[in-house]
Design a protein around this motif. Structure first.
Motif: not given
Ligand code: GRF
Length: 203
Positions: A58-86
């Protein structure tokens, strides 16, 4: 269903999910472990178990949305269907949560709706409750307020400290989270308003 586990720390719940998902009849596959912290112990534990990992710092991204967009890209690239926060220690925006509606779950170390937020074991001792525990719930924008999928309880003992109580709860977390994910992945935990109906699930 292809599942990602989002972590920030040691990852003991992540390990419990990975172990459970080794059973061929388990309805979810742990396809990715994503950490927002490069040094999270969970990353080593996931790699040792042969699970793909990635870091979105998260520190490598200018804001919460940029951070989440980067996460979203990883999740989509790997065909993720469900997410568990742990033990994922970032607050998610309503936008990200909406994109994962009904497909995003968390485990919280209290019997919700008691003790939302942090320091739950300390607060349970302060309040003098006799039962404490943990909750698997769908994530909604309000913190620790989503529809409850499963709960596990432990007794509070007179000589408990936050650590001893937390350890007792954690033992239950490691059984409850795999159960909660299985209910969701198998399509048995249906949201009805702010409640969950366990349809077709064996008790
Ligand atoms: C657990 O107590 C969980 O309930 C809370 O954060 C902690 C994570 O521990 N959300 P671990 O990283 O799974 O060991």
């Amino acid at each position: 269903r292809r599942t990602a586990v989002l972590v920030s720390g040691r990852g003991s719940n992540m390990v419990a999910l990975i172990e459970a998902a080794k059973d061929p009849s388990y309805p979810a596959e742990i396809a990715l472990v994503l950490s927002n912290r490069p040094g999270a112990g969970a990353l080593d534990r996931a790699a040792a178990a042969g699970i793909p990992t990635c870091v979105v710092d998260h520190k490598a991204h200018p804001g919460r949305e940029a951070f989440e967009d980067a996460m979203q890209a990883e999740l989509e690239a790997r065909g993720i269907e469900l997410v568990c926060l742990a033990g994922f220690m970032r607050i998610l925006t309503p936008g990200f949560i909406a994109r994962w509606e009904d497909r995003l779950i968390n485990i919280h170390p209290s019997l919700l709706p008691s003790f939302r937020g942090l320091h739950t074991h300390e607060r349970a001792l302060q309040e003098g409750v006799r039962l404490h525990g943990c909750t698997v719930h769908y994530v909604v924008p309000e913190l620790d307020a989503g529809p409850i999928i499963a709960q596990g309880a432990v007794p509070v003992l007179d000589d408990d400290t936050p650590d001893s109580l937390g350890a007792r709860v954690l033992g239950v977390e490691h059984r409850l989270y795999p159960l909660g994910l299985a209910l969701v992945a198998a399509g048995h935990a249906k949201r009805v308003g702010n409640r969950v109906h366990l349809e077709g699930a064996r008790p």
